[in-house]
Design a protein around this motif. Structure first.
Motif, PDB file in Angstrom:
ATOM      1  N   UNK A 129     -26.813  20.527  61.802  1.00  0.00           N
ATOM      2  CA  UNK A 129     -27.136  20.857  63.199  1.00  0.00           C
ATOM      3  C   UNK A 129     -27.979  22.135  63.302  1.00  0.00           C
ATOM      4  N   UNK A 130     -27.678  23.100  62.450  1.00  0.00           N
ATOM      5  CA  UNK A 130     -28.366  24.387  62.591  1.00  0.00           C
ATOM      6  C   UNK A 130     -29.829  24.296  62.211  1.00  0.00           C
ATOM      7  N   UNK A 131     -30.187  23.398  61.289  1.00  0.00           N
ATOM      8  CA  UNK A 131     -31.594  23.335  60.864  1.00  0.00           C
ATOM      9  C   UNK A 131     -32.505  22.905  62.012  1.00  0.00           C
ATOM     10  N   UNK A 132     -31.960  22.236  63.004  1.00  0.00           N
ATOM     11  CA  UNK A 132     -32.773  21.842  64.155  1.00  0.00           C
ATOM     12  C   UNK A 132     -33.332  23.080  64.848  1.00  0.00           C
ATOM     13  N   UNK A 133     -32.452  24.042  65.120  1.00  0.00           N
ATOM     14  CA  UNK A 133     -32.900  25.244  65.832  1.00  0.00           C
ATOM     15  C   UNK A 133     -33.586  26.230  64.897  1.00  0.00           C
ATOM     16  N   UNK A 134     -33.242  26.201  63.609  1.00  0.00           N
ATOM     17  CA  UNK A 134     -33.943  27.057  62.650  1.00  0.00           C
ATOM     18  C   UNK A 134     -35.418  26.664  62.575  1.00  0.00           C
ATOM     19  N   UNK A 135     -35.697  25.370  62.642  1.00  0.00           N
ATOM     20  CA  UNK A 135     -37.084  24.904  62.624  1.00  0.00           C
ATOM     21  C   UNK A 135     -37.854  25.458  63.818  1.00  0.00           C
TER      22      UNK A 135
END
Length: 286
Positions: A129-135
């Motif tokens: 889930x976090x990689x979505x906002x990290x991108x």
């Protein structure tokens, strides 16, 4: 910014405004926006999967600390270790610049592992889930690099080449705007990851989003480095620069995860709850 036939003149002031000693800069604003917007998106994701806004507040704090410490240590220890180990107090001067995305990646992975362990989350669920906002945050940070007229590319004759007038060393030759290349590619990665989550949610195999993110991000980073000016002089003597060398193990990790997902997909844990956490709750309700 002026376009003159076959190149673009870039002369944006990195500072938006200042009040006395306080200076507000584009890079800092875009860096902060990544966390602010990311928190809102992550809240939507968490609530949709049965978590709370409080969970997002806590993980955002872990993310900020992990990102800043990891990015700063990554730059100081990987790109200029002799200087910073001789002047350790300089490591604390983040406002003078010097953050490394590979260091931020390690810092985020470690901070989220600590978060998951403390609050009984499934680590892979958190990463997916976090990689979505990290991108999204990565796309904004690269725009900040553009505003700073830094981390740009080799000379080019392409019509979208930028002349970075504020760079004293490279101010007269059109160059690849590699900041824009990376910002656009990472933004498209954000769109893909968010679309996959919105369409499939818990039907996505565990680890898929993280595998796509790591493989795509660092493969493009490896390739775009061929167009960039090296950040440090010692890289001029290397076949691959530091950014490429550091990207290779992360690409391999991403590929390994995707192969594992392909060969033996496992379902995501609902809400990221660990099995033992669920069982404890069930026992307490008996």
């Amino acid at each position: 910014m002026n376009s003159i036939l076959n190149y673009i003149t870039w002369n944006v002031d990195p500072e938006i405004f200042h009040i006395g000693p306080l200076s507000i800069r584009w890079y800092g604003l875009l860096f902060a926006l990544g966390f602010v917007i990311g928190q809102r998106i992550l809240t939507k994701i968490y609530v949709a999967e049965g978590r709370t806004e409080g969970d997002v507040d806590v993980i955002t704090l872990y993310m900020i600390i992990g990102t800043v410490i990891g990015a700063r240590l990554g730059h100081t220890l990987l790109y200029a270790p002799d200087y910073y180990l001789s002047h350790p107090i300089e490591i604390l001067k983040i406002w003078e610049g010097g953050l490394a995305s590979h260091g931020a990646t390690v810092g985020i992975l470690l901070s989220l592992w600590l978060f998951s362990r403390k609050y009984k989350f499934d680590y892979v669920w958190v990463l997916d889930r976090i990689v979505i906002v990290v991108a999204l945050g990565g796309a904004l940070i690269r725009l900040g690099n553009l505003m700073n007229s830094e981390i740009f590319g080799h000379p080019t004759n392409l019509p979208w080449g930028f002349i970075f007038e504020r760079s004293t060393e490279y101010s007269h030759v059109p160059r690849h705007p590699t900041q824009l290349y990376e910002s656009l590619s990472v933004f498209l990665l954000f769109v893909l990851l968010y679309w996959l989550w919105a369409k499939y949610k818990t039907a996505l195999p565990r680890g898929l989003l993280f595998g796509i993110f790591v493989t795509s991000l660092f493969t493009f980073r490896f390739l775009v480095e061929f167009l960039k000016e090296n950040q440090e002089a010692f890289e001029d003597q290397m076949a691959l620069n530091m950014g490429q060398i550091l990207s290779i193990p992360l690409i391999l990790v991403g590929v390994a995860i995707l192969i594992k997902v392909w060969l033996k997909p496992t379902p995501a844990l609902p809400g990221g709850h660990l099995p033992e956490t669920t069982s404890k709750k069930e026992k307490s309700n008996v």
